[in-house]
Structures are given as structure tokens and as C-alpha cells.
Design a protein around this motif. Structure first.
Motif, PDB file in Angstrom:
ATOM      1  N   MET A 117       0.842  -1.187   0.000  1.00 21.89           N
ATOM      2  CA  MET A 117       0.000   0.000   0.000  1.00 21.89           C
ATOM      3  C   MET A 117       0.883   1.246   0.000  1.00 21.89           C
ATOM      4  SD  MET A 117      -2.929   1.179   2.774  1.00 21.89           S
ATOM      5  CE  MET A 117      -3.920  -0.284   2.496  1.00 21.89           C
ATOM      6  N   ASN A 118       0.646   2.154  -0.964  1.00 21.81           N
ATOM      7  CA  ASN A 118       1.462   3.365  -1.018  1.00 21.81           C
ATOM      8  C   ASN A 118       1.018   4.355   0.054  1.00 21.81           C
ATOM      9  OD1 ASN A 118      -0.738   4.976  -2.018  1.00 21.81           O
ATOM     10  ND2 ASN A 118      -0.293   4.276  -4.099  1.00 21.81           N
ATOM     11  N   GLU A 119       1.783   5.423   0.202  1.00 20.87           N
ATOM     12  CA  GLU A 119       1.543   6.361   1.294  1.00 20.87           C
ATOM     13  C   GLU A 119       0.177   7.021   1.191  1.00 20.87           C
ATOM     14  OE1 GLU A 119       3.557  10.508   2.197  1.00 20.87           O
ATOM     15  OE2 GLU A 119       4.847   8.863   2.899  1.00 20.87           O
ATOM     16  N   THR A 120      -0.218   7.426  -0.017  1.00 19.38           N
ATOM     17  CA  THR A 120      -1.519   8.064  -0.200  1.00 19.38           C
ATOM     18  C   THR A 120      -2.654   7.122   0.177  1.00 19.38           C
ATOM     19  OG1 THR A 120      -0.682   9.493  -1.965  1.00 19.38           O
ATOM     20  CG2 THR A 120      -3.069   9.146  -1.871  1.00 19.38           C
ATOM     21  N   ALA A 121      -2.565   5.884  -0.265  1.00 19.82           N
ATOM     22  CA  ALA A 121      -3.602   4.897   0.046  1.00 19.82           C
ATOM     23  C   ALA A 121      -3.652   4.613   1.537  1.00 19.82           C
ATOM     24  CB  ALA A 121      -3.348   3.609  -0.734  1.00 19.82           C
ATOM     25  N   LEU A 122      -2.494   4.613   2.194  1.00 18.98           N
ATOM     26  CA  LEU A 122      -2.460   4.359   3.629  1.00 18.98           C
ATOM     27  C   LEU A 122      -3.153   5.477   4.395  1.00 18.98           C
ATOM     28  CD1 LEU A 122      -1.557   2.728   6.080  1.00 18.98           C
ATOM     29  CD2 LEU A 122       0.663   3.893   5.960  1.00 18.98           C
ATOM     30  N   ILE A 176     -10.447  -4.928  14.284  1.00 18.89           N
ATOM     31  CA  ILE A 176     -11.012  -4.352  13.062  1.00 18.89           C
ATOM     32  C   ILE A 176     -11.666  -5.436  12.223  1.00 18.89           C
ATOM     33  CG2 ILE A 176     -10.428  -3.291  10.847  1.00 18.89           C
ATOM     34  CD1 ILE A 176      -8.433  -1.520  12.330  1.00 18.89           C
ATOM     35  N   ASP A 177     -11.012  -6.585  12.103  1.00 26.06           N
ATOM     36  CA  ASP A 177     -11.587  -7.684  11.327  1.00 26.06           C
ATOM     37  C   ASP A 177     -12.922  -8.137  11.929  1.00 26.06           C
ATOM     38  OD1 ASP A 177      -9.271  -7.502   9.864  1.00 26.06           O
ATOM     39  OD2 ASP A 177      -8.402  -9.375  10.596  1.00 26.06           O
ATOM     40  N   LEU A 215     -15.350  -1.077   3.045  1.00 22.81           N
ATOM     41  CA  LEU A 215     -14.819  -1.901   4.126  1.00 22.81           C
ATOM     42  C   LEU A 215     -13.441  -2.414   3.718  1.00 22.81           C
ATOM     43  CD1 LEU A 215     -17.998  -4.007   4.989  1.00 22.81           C
ATOM     44  CD2 LEU A 215     -17.336  -1.766   5.878  1.00 22.81           C
ATOM     45  N   PRO A 216     -12.565  -2.676   4.700  1.00 24.55           N
ATOM     46  CA  PRO A 216     -11.226  -3.164   4.355  1.00 24.55           C
ATOM     47  C   PRO A 216     -11.289  -4.449   3.531  1.00 24.55           C
ATOM     48  CG  PRO A 216     -11.327  -2.523   6.670  1.00 24.55           C
ATOM     49  CD  PRO A 216     -12.724  -2.499   6.154  1.00 24.55           C
ATOM     50  N   GLY A 217     -10.502  -4.495   2.478  1.00 23.91           N
ATOM     51  CA  GLY A 217     -10.489  -5.675   1.633  1.00 23.91           C
ATOM     52  C   GLY A 217      -9.594  -6.783   2.160  1.00 23.91           C
ATOM     53  N   GLU A 218      -8.691  -6.429   3.068  1.00 26.73           N
ATOM     54  CA  GLU A 218      -7.759  -7.401   3.628  1.00 26.73           C
ATOM     55  C   GLU A 218      -7.788  -7.312   5.156  1.00 26.73           C
ATOM     56  OE1 GLU A 218      -3.934  -6.577   2.027  1.00 26.73           O
ATOM     57  OE2 GLU A 218      -4.510  -6.946  -0.053  1.00 26.73           O
ATOM     58  N   SER A 219      -7.249  -8.338   5.789  1.00 23.01           N
ATOM     59  CA  SER A 219      -7.167  -8.341   7.247  1.00 23.01           C
ATOM     60  C   SER A 219      -6.270  -7.206   7.732  1.00 23.01           C
ATOM     61  CB  SER A 219      -6.604  -9.681   7.728  1.00 23.01           C
ATOM     62  OG  SER A 219      -6.404  -9.667   9.128  1.00 23.01           O
ATOM     63  N   VAL A 220      -6.721  -6.524   8.793  1.00 25.38           N
ATOM     64  CA  VAL A 220      -5.930  -5.442   9.392  1.00 25.38           C
ATOM     65  C   VAL A 220      -5.409  -5.885  10.753  1.00 25.38           C
ATOM     66  CG1 VAL A 220      -5.909  -3.029  10.146  1.00 25.38           C
ATOM     67  CG2 VAL A 220      -7.307  -3.718   8.170  1.00 25.38           C
TER      68      VAL A 220
END
Length: 208
Positions: free
Chosen positions: A1-6, A49-50, A40-45
């Protein structure tokens, strides 16, 4: 994940909790949830949160096809009974969970001092005290946005705020929500809040 996306992801998570707890959730927010328009998050965080967003997905599925106005009214009643009262079972204020401060005294003053040191203040028209869960998350959002715009000192302000405030009480708040709230939007938002604090604590530790 790039900085902007983060940064986008961090703010989206915080915004979800703010919209759930700031006051009775607005009907527009409820409509976006029911229609599946809230990202919603697409991956586990992390585990909280999950778990929180799995609960949101189950809640959305259970309310799919229902009139938004009816869902909104049910949430309004649930929010009032759970968090407003009279005599609500959960008081989501930091000073309610701390034995080392007084509610109308040093506890609020310490929270407000953290805000003032970073150049932020609670919106004047907001009726809740400065240590309310949604207000503390709004301050966290401000710090993340400051970081996004290159204000590196905001990482230090966040480090102090997590250590001295959010991290001190969020686990007890979530434990009380588990005991008092039904599985649904508000318990889910509390879990996401707990996960945000965990995630932000790990992230800021790398920056300070």
C-alpha cells in the motif's frame, strides 16, 4: 500500500467510528451502509477491526432490503438507550473509565490541553464533553490529516495522545460494550475503534 492509500485508509477507518458515535447516526450514513456503499477493508488489518467489520457485514446483510427510515429509527432508539439514557448502561467518556481523574475537573482539562497543544479544539456546537469517544477520534483524524500534509510534529502529538488517553481506556470501553450492546453497528464501531488504536500505536511507534 502506497503512502496516499495508507492515509486514505486510516482516515476512512476513523471516519466510520466518528459517524457511528458522533450522535445518532445520520440517515445518509445509514443509507450508505445498508446499500453497501461504505468501503470496508479488503484485507485483514488486525483482530478487532476484522471482527468489527465482519459484524458490520452481518448487520448489513440482515437489514438488506428494509426501508432506510426504519433502520435509521431503530438505530436512533438503540443509540439513545445504550449511550444517552436516561441512565445509559455505557458512558463512552474517557474520564468514566479512569480512576486517576475526576469527570468535572482534571480529566477534561488534560484532554483539552492535548487538543490545544496541537492547535485543535472541539467544535463549539457539539454538545458532548471533550473526552467523548467521537471527539477523541475527531482529534485523531485531525492529527492524521496533519501528518498527511507533512506536519511531522503531529506524530509526536499522536504518540502522547495514544499513550495518555485513547490507549488508557479503549479496552475497558469495548469490554463494556460487549457486555451491554447487541451485536450490530455500535458494538462493531467500538471494535473498529479498538483496532484503530492498536494499528495507530504500531504505526506511530515507527515514526517517533
Amino acid at each position: 500500500m502506497n503512502e496516499t492509500a495508507l492515509y486514505d485508509a486510516r482516515i476512512e477507518l476513523v471516519d466510520f467510528v466518528i459517524e457511528a458515535f458522533w450522535d445518532t447516526p445520520e440517515e445518509a450514513f445509514v443509507e450508505r451502509l445498508v446499500k453497501g456503499d461504505v468501503k470496508l477493508p479488503g484485507e485483514s488489518v488486525n483482530d478487532p477491526i476484522d471482527e468489527g467489520f465482519a459484524m458490520v457485514e452481518a448487520w448489513v446483510e440482515a437489514n438488506a432490503g428494509r426501508p432506510v427510515a426504519s433502520v435509521h429509527e431503530e438505530l436512533r432508539r438503540e443509540y439513545t438507550e445504550l449511550l444517552v439514557g436516561p441512565r445509559p448502561p455505557v458512558l463512552p467518556h474517557e474520564t468514566n473509565y479512569r480512576e486517576d481523574t475526576e469527570f468535572i475537573g482534571e480529566g477534561l482539562a488534560e484532554v483539552e490541553a492535548s487538543y490545544g497543544a496541537a492547535g485543535w479544539s472541539v467544535p463549539e456546537d457539539y454538545p458532548e464533553e471533550a473526552d467523548f469517544i467521537a471527539v477523541e477520534l475527531a482529534f485523531l483524524r485531525y492529527l492524521i490529516d496533519q501528518q498527511r500534509h507533512g506536519h511531522e510534529e503531529a506524530f509526536g502529538f499522536e504518540r502522547v495522545f495514544l499513550d495518555e488517553h485513547l490507549s488508557v481506556w479503549v479496552d475497558d470501553f469495548v469490554a463494556e460494550m460487549r457486555a451491554e450492546a447487541d451485536e450490530g453497528l455500535f458494538l462493531a464501531a467500538a471494535l473498529v475503534c479498538q483496532g484503530i488504536v492498536e494499528f495507530e500505536d504500531e504505526l506511530v511507534a515507527q515514526m517517533v
